[in-house]
Structures are given as C-alpha cells and as structure tokens.
Write an enzyme that holds these catalytic residues in place. Structure first.
Site, PDB file in Angstrom:
ATOM      1  N   GLY A  46      47.566  -5.051  -8.108  1.00  0.00           N
ATOM      2  CA  GLY A  46      48.456  -4.864  -9.244  1.00  0.00           C
ATOM      3  C   GLY A  46      49.232  -6.136  -9.471  1.00  0.00           C
ATOM      4  O   GLY A  46      49.458  -6.896  -8.535  1.00  0.00           O
ATOM      5  N   THR A  47      49.634  -6.362 -10.713  1.00  0.00           N
ATOM      6  CA  THR A  47      50.162  -7.693 -11.012  1.00  0.00           C
ATOM      7  C   THR A  47      51.640  -7.740 -11.390  1.00  0.00           C
ATOM      8  O   THR A  47      52.467  -7.604 -10.511  1.00  0.00           O
ATOM      9  CB  THR A  47      49.256  -8.379 -12.033  1.00  0.00           C
TER      10      THR A  47
END
Lengths: 271, 227
Positions: A46-47
């Site tokens: 996830g960013t």
C-alpha cells in the site's frame, strides 16, 4: 493474568494467531538474498497516506492503490481505518500485514474500553500502537514493513494530534502535517507549500486531496482519482464531536473542480 | 492414619448449592426485559463505578449478580472469548449462545470440582433485528442454563420480582414504561424508594449502529422518567 490488552492476550495465549514468526528457508533465516527479494515483489504494497491538522481537528486520508512490484495489485484498497469515535489509523507498507495490524488495533482499543469501562487517552493509544509495531519488527526486517500514521482528537487538550512511526515502533508526534508511503514525499511537498495553521475545513479537505493527487502524478505506486471506475481516495475528519467520513460525492466534486482548474492553467501556459 | 470422613455426593452438592444460594440471596437484583426497541438492563447498584452490567460485543451484553469479584472475572473472560472469536472468524460469528454455553461449562466445572462454588448468577443477552429472535440466557452458579423470553430477574429477591413482573409485563412497551415498571418491581421487593443514583441502567438498542450497547446515565434517566 493478562492486563486489559487483547494484543498481550493473543501473544501470551494464542501466539500462532499472530504472524510474528520469522520466515525461514531450509532452516536459514530469510534476509536480503535474491530469492527473498524476488518474493517480496509478489506481495501487495500500500502506498500514500497523509494526515494534517486544521481548525476543527485533524484530517486523515489515503489513496486506494496497492502494487506488486510494477503491477497494480488492487485498485480499491482501504488504507484509512476508524479506530474508535476519536481516532483513526492510516497504513502503508506490506498490505496484508498492514490491514491485519489496523484490524488488531481496532479490536485492541475496543477491548480495553469494554474491560476497563473507559477510553484510553490518545497518548495511551499511540503508545500501544508503538508496542505492536515493535512486535512486528522481525517481519519488518524481512521486508514486511508496516508504517502507519495515527491521528486523533485529544479531548483533554482540545486539539487534533498526529503520530508517525518507524518500523521499530519509534513514535514521533507531528505538529502540522505528515505524509508517508511511496508518494509521501511528493504529498509532503504540496503540503509544505500550501499548508497554513487553522485552515477551515473545506480548504483543508481540498489541500489534502490535492496533495494526494500530486503524489499520484509523481509516484507510480500511488493511485489518483479514477473517474472511469469511480474510485477516489478516502478521507476522514476527526473533530471534537467525533469522527466522520467525507462522502464520495464531495470528494468527486473537489477533484472535478481541481482538474478543471489545472486544465485551464495548462491551456494558458500553451498560449 | 485417620480415615478421611465420608461425605455422600448428594450431601456435598447440596451443601455447595446452599452455600452459593446463600451468597447470592444477600445481593441486590437485576431485571432484564425486552421493550419496543431492544433489551433493557436495570440493576439496583449503589456504586457508580463498580458495574454489574456490561457490553460484551456488538449485540451482546452481560449482567452479573452475587459476588462482585467473581462475576467481574467471568465478565472479563466473556469479553476475551467474544473478541477472540470475532478476530479469528467474523463479527457476525460471535453469538450469545456460544458465550452462554462457555459460561455454563466453566461454572459447572467449578461447581463440581472446586471446594467453593462461585456465588454468582449471570445473564447473557443478544439483540436481533426482529424482536422474536432476541436471546436471553440465565446461567446459575452450578452451570444450569435456561433461555428466557420477555423478562427475567437474577440476584437476591428474584422470585418475588418475577411474580410482580408476571402480572404487569406486556411485550412491546416503550422505554419509558419499561423503566417505570422495572423501578416499581425493584421497589416492591425491597419495600422502599429507590434513589436514581442507585440505579444502573443500560440498553441494547436496535436502532444504534454496530455497537448496540448504551448506558443510560442519570441525566437521561431523569429526563425520561421525571425526577
């Protein structure tokens, strides 16, 4: 006897339910060797996530994309989770470990509240998260990192507060805003230029969404607003009256207006 | 070497039961009754911090009568049981039935194997969207379990209060009537006025989001029933 912590209860009584064991291959602990680096690429990450203070409290937001190496793993991942009425956690890092930690942290806070009959203080919650991250350190050393941002409204101080963490459980309080994840630096650049203290809510929301948009433009791992599928970053406001989700229509409207403005200024440049 | 005294199993169980009942009958009572929007818990409790009623999970609540230290540890064990199950499976998989069974098992084991039985009576209730699916379980000191409909009472003068309620209870009462009835029922048993500071009141409210449990504090109580 255990204390009022669900996490401690699990670690002492049901350690197999927590993924704290170290990955091994033929008895060797897996670290930075080639096969390990290859397998880490096949795990979704996830960013970008961010949090910022504003007049009424604190905003916490995140994009929706998860990536496996250079591939999109998922477009609709939720990275911002409500913990209780006055706090939320946003997560970046190895998606599986992150989502698990967010879920466990939610249960942890509710568990404490039910056993003790009262809420933890915001500092108490932030410390507990730090202990849980420390428990994840063996996995983090092998690449399964979890880097959260914890934000909440401190009812005793009457203000929103932001905590950032490193993989060892180090906890640092931010006084204005913070963003992390692969596009975190880009989002921070936008916030750095445009942030001011005590912004009204509508301005603060626009700025947070714009920072995420800039992160998506610069960083390949961050997802921007997806007008075709109708997928937008998610955002929560935590105020004195409690936590609230910003509805999708409002987010869509903000983005449409922002994109229109950018198109206009772009055309002017060309002339 | 002197021979140990022989005590027949019947005698031993009877003694233990008498001991437990004696402990419980000294305590105050708790009423649980179904009303229009959910399930009402009403306890006569002079302490404002040592609770007899508690939230266990999204739709499940607990009430304990008898010895505080004993039902408090049962309450905590119940919350751990529920949270663990919800974490391992899903929130919908946590049910009052499985919790009540777990309580029944451990109370039964303690009653038959330990020298001192627990001096407690507990209630586990779960609210459902349709009122006829509501569940109320009453578990006794010896692990005896029964499911109840409409209303039930645990603690000191349970039987007398039950008889009082039997004549006056009707299903689908609004909260205000349910509260008034509970107060009358408890007052009838002790023959004296109950002060509002001594009332511990909570509901499982069907209209609430995820967590249905809510305490009714003294200000709200006064507003509903008048001082």
């Amino acid at each position: 006897m255990w204390n009022s912590s669900f996490y401690d209860f699990l670690t002492s009584q049901y350690p197999n339910m927590l993924s704290q064991s170290v990955l091994k291959y033929d008895g060797e602990i897996l670290t930075n060797n080639a096969s390990h680096n290859e397998s880490i690429k096949n795990i979704p990450f996830g960013t970008t996530i961010l949090a910022m203070k504003y007049r009424d409290g604190v905003i916490i937001a995140g994009d929706r994309m998860a990536t496996e190496g250079y591939q999109v793993a998922a477009r609709r991942v939720e990275k911002v989770y409500r913990c209780d009425d006055y706090s939320a956690i946003a997560i970046s890092g190895a998606a599986g470990a992150c989502i698990e930690m967010a879920r466990l942290f939610q249960i942890e806070l509710e568990h404490y509240e039910k056993l003790e009959g009262m809420h933890l203080t915001l500092d108490g919650k932030a410390n507990k998260l730090s202990l849980m991250l420390r428990g994840n350190l063996p996995l983090a050393m092998q690449g399964l990192i979890v880097i959260p941002i914890f934000a909440g409204y401190d009812l005793s101080k009457n203000e929103g507060r932001i905590y950032k963490y490193d993989i060892t459980g180090g906890r640092y309080e931010e006084t204005e805003y913070y963003s992390t994840g692969s596009g975190g630096k880009d989002a921070r650049s936008t916030l750095k230029k445009l942030y001011s203290a005590d912004m009204p809510e509508d301005k603060a929301i626009s700025l947070a969404l714009e920072a995420l948009y800039d992160a998506a433009e610069e960083d390949i791992g961050t997802g921007g607003p997806d007008m075709i599928r109708g997928i937008y970053p998610t955002l929560k406001m935590i105020r004195k009256t409690g936590i609230a989700d910003l509805d999708e229509e409002t987010i869509e409207t903000v983005y449409k207006r922002m994109i229109a403005n950018r198109q206009k200024s772009h055309k002017k440049e060309k002339l | 070497m002197p021979l140990p005294y022989y005590v027949s199993p019947e005698q031993m169980m009877q003694d233990k039961a008498e001991y437990a009942q004696k402990g419980i009958s000294k305590g105050r009572s708790i009423i649980v009754l179904e009303y229009q929007d959910g399930i009402l818990f009403f306890a006569d409790n002079p302490s404002s911090s040592l609770n007899k009623i508690s939230e266990v999970y999204d739709r499940i609540a607990f009430a304990g009568a008898g010895k505080y230290s004993e039902f408090e540890s049962l309450r905590k064990a119940g919350i751990r049981h529920a949270d663990l199950k919800g974490y391992a499976y899903s929130r919908e998989d946590v049910t009052a039935k499985s919790l009540a069974n777990a309580y029944s098992q451990s109370l039964g084991t303690i009653f038959s194997q330990e020298i001192k039985p627990l001096e407690v009576e507990i209630l586990v209730a779960e609210i459902h969207d349709s009122p006829d699916k509501n569940e109320i379980y009453r578990i006794l000191y010896d692990g005896n379990i029964s499911d109840e409909k409409g209303y039930t009472v645990i603690g000191g003068r349970a039987d007398a209060i039950k008889i009082f309620l039997k004549e006056r209870y009707s299903s689908n009462m609004p909260l205000k009537d349910a509260l008034k009835l509970s107060i009358e029922a408890l007052e009838s048993a002790v023959n004296m006025k109950l002060a509002q500071e001594n009332m511990e009141v909570a509901v499982l409210d069907r209209n609430k989001n995820r967590r249905k449990f809510r305490r009714i504090k003294i200000d709200e109580l006064t507003a509903i029933i008048g001082s």
